[in-house]
Design a protein around this motif. Structure first.
Motif, mmCIF file in Angstrom:
data_model
loop_
_atom_site.group_PDB
_atom_site.id
_atom_site.type_symbol
_atom_site.label_atom_id
_atom_site.label_comp_id
_atom_site.label_asym_id
_atom_site.label_seq_id
_atom_site.Cartn_x
_atom_site.Cartn_y
_atom_site.Cartn_z
ATOM 1 N N ARG A 1 34.734 38.889 44.526
ATOM 2 C CA ARG A 1 33.510 39.280 43.800
ATOM 3 C C ARG A 1 32.454 39.730 44.802
ATOM 4 O O ARG A 1 32.251 39.057 45.826
ATOM 5 C CB ARG A 1 32.936 38.090 43.038
ATOM 6 N N ALA B 1 29.370 39.416 44.448
ATOM 7 C CA ALA B 1 28.327 38.381 44.507
ATOM 8 C C ALA B 1 28.599 37.398 45.646
ATOM 9 O O ALA B 1 27.665 36.908 46.295
ATOM 10 C CB ALA B 1 28.276 37.618 43.186
ATOM 11 N N ASP C 1 27.412 39.217 48.729
ATOM 12 C CA ASP C 1 25.966 39.489 48.715
ATOM 13 C C ASP C 1 25.125 38.248 48.997
ATOM 14 O O ASP C 1 24.035 38.348 49.559
ATOM 15 C CB ASP C 1 25.546 40.059 47.348
ATOM 16 N N ILE C 2 25.634 37.095 48.586
ATOM 17 C CA ILE C 2 24.866 35.858 48.736
ATOM 18 C C ILE C 2 24.503 35.608 50.209
ATOM 19 O O ILE C 2 23.441 35.077 50.523
ATOM 20 C CB ILE C 2 25.663 34.673 48.122
ATOM 21 N N LEU D 1 23.896 31.639 43.724
ATOM 22 C CA LEU D 1 24.328 32.535 42.651
ATOM 23 C C LEU D 1 23.340 32.480 41.489
ATOM 24 O O LEU D 1 23.255 33.402 40.691
ATOM 25 C CB LEU D 1 25.719 32.128 42.142
ATOM 26 N N MET E 1 20.137 34.734 42.224
ATOM 27 C CA MET E 1 20.384 36.185 42.333
ATOM 28 C C MET E 1 20.026 36.863 41.017
ATOM 29 O O MET E 1 20.073 36.229 39.957
ATOM 30 C CB MET E 1 21.864 36.442 42.625
ATOM 31 N N PRO F 1 20.819 39.104 37.996
ATOM 32 C CA PRO F 1 22.006 39.627 37.290
ATOM 33 C C PRO F 1 21.956 41.138 37.068
ATOM 34 O O PRO F 1 22.997 41.775 36.876
ATOM 35 C CB PRO F 1 21.995 38.896 35.935
ATOM 36 N N VAL G 1 23.372 42.478 40.604
ATOM 37 C CA VAL G 1 24.671 42.039 41.142
ATOM 38 C C VAL G 1 25.708 42.112 40.027
ATOM 39 O O VAL G 1 25.541 41.479 38.980
ATOM 40 C CB VAL G 1 24.582 40.589 41.676
ATOM 41 N N LEU H 1 27.808 38.915 37.837
ATOM 42 C CA LEU H 1 27.254 37.658 38.359
ATOM 43 C C LEU H 1 27.618 36.474 37.462
ATOM 44 O O LEU H 1 27.892 35.378 37.950
ATOM 45 C CB LEU H 1 25.728 37.786 38.498
ATOM 46 N N ASP H 2 27.642 36.702 36.146
ATOM 47 C CA ASP H 2 27.996 35.612 35.225
ATOM 48 C C ASP H 2 29.417 35.111 35.511
ATOM 49 O O ASP H 2 29.667 33.900 35.520
ATOM 50 C CB ASP H 2 27.845 36.060 33.755
ATOM 51 N N ALA I 1 31.013 35.375 38.363
ATOM 52 C CA ALA I 1 30.999 34.722 39.676
ATOM 53 C C ALA I 1 30.478 33.284 39.534
ATOM 54 O O ALA I 1 31.046 32.351 40.117
ATOM 55 C CB ALA I 1 30.113 35.517 40.638
ATOM 56 N N ARG I 2 29.422 33.099 38.746
ATOM 57 C CA ARG I 2 28.867 31.751 38.542
ATOM 58 C C ARG I 2 29.888 30.839 37.876
ATOM 59 O O ARG I 2 30.063 29.684 38.262
ATOM 60 C CB ARG I 2 27.609 31.831 37.657
#
Ligand SMILES: Nc1ncnc2c1ncn2[C@@H]1O[C@H](COP(=O)(O)OP(=O)(O)OP(=O)(O)O)[C@@H](O)[C@H]1O
Ligand SMILES: [Mg+2]
Length: 236
Positions: free
Chosen positions: A176, A178, A181-182, A189, A192, A194, A197, A200-201, A203-204
């Motif tokens: 991912r 994300a 990027d973190i 996460l 960040m 949404p 990125v 993102l949902d 990734a979380r």
């Protein structure tokens, strides 16, 4: 306060990324996490520097074989989970960290070279058990897995681990943006944007599932204040 080490003697297996995902998720749940950064590239320490204060997270940089036991000893009363980020190398620090751990997580990408680096960690764990009677829980976490397709290389790695009766987490860490990027943005996460990125949902959700599985395997103890607040919330 459990000690969790991420180890694979092959560089770039996804150790540091997995450390950050687990640490930030545990911290979000209310656990006080101390990350012991022994990675010569200091990615976690740099992330911490650009992030400023992150609730419940402390980072100790320049961790060495000699200083590791001392850091754990000195911080045991203010930490609910220690997480160790090791270099991608076979050195004395690996044996020291593994020996101090309650659980060792071995990140493996679906490729043969990564699997060999993981196998060296598995051999060390086996050696400790057979020669010294030290049995340390461990599992493999598959990393940088494609969310859409299962590659042939990944299937081979899974079959090999299965053959050797090595526990593999149900949750793989998906590739991912994300998770890259973190390290540039800092924060977590959940801080960040949404809108900026992609996925993102997802990734979380992935990070949460990953942390939940580890919390089940290696339970920690939430601080009293957090347990009280949770109890009041669930009673309301
Ligand atoms: N799940 C993922 N999604 C996207 N990128 C990832 C993921 N996991 C790792 N990467 C990227 O792959 C590279 C290597 O990852 P990482 O630094 O976590 O590996 P490492 O095992 O800690 O490496 P080293 O052995 O050099 O310390 C980094 O550029 C990282 O951003
Ligand atoms: Mg690293």
């Amino acid at each position: 306060m459990p000690v969790i080490t991420f180890a694979n003697t092959k560089g770039g297996a996804g150790k540091t990324t997995a450390v950050l995902l687990l640490a930030t998720e545990l911290a979000r749940q209310g656990y006080r996490v101390t990350i012991l950064d022994a990675d010569p590239q200091h990615w976690i320490s740099r992330w911490h520097e650009i992030s400023g204060h992150v609730e419940n997270i402390s980072v100790i940089d320049f961790v060495t074989t000699a200083s590791l036991p001392q850091h754990i000893g000195e911080n045991r009363h203010n930490t609910d989970y220690f997480i160790i980020d090791l270099p991608g190398a076979r050195n004395p620090l690996l044996a020291t960290a593994v020996g101090l751990s309650d659980h060792v997580l071995i990140p493996i990408q679906g490729c043969a070279m990564d699997a060999r680096g993981g196998a060296q960690v598995l051999e060390l764990l086996q050696y400790l058990e057979e020669k010294a009677g030290i049995k340390i829980g461990h599992s493999v976490v598959l990393t940088r897995v494609n969310s859409m397709v299962t590659t042939r290389a990944l299937q081979i790695v899974k079959a090999l681990l299965n053959e050797r009766h090595v526990a593999v987490l149900d949750t793989a860490i998906i590739e991912r943006s994300a998770f890259r990027d973190i390290f540039d943005c800092g924060g977590t996460l959940h801080t960040m944007d949404p809108m900026r990125v992609s996925n993102l949902d997802k990734a979380r959700e992935n990070a949460l599932r990953f942390a939940e599985e580890i919390m089940l395997k290696v339970p920690g103890r939430l601080p009293v204040a957090v347990r009280l607040a949770n109890a009041i919330r669930s009673a309301a």
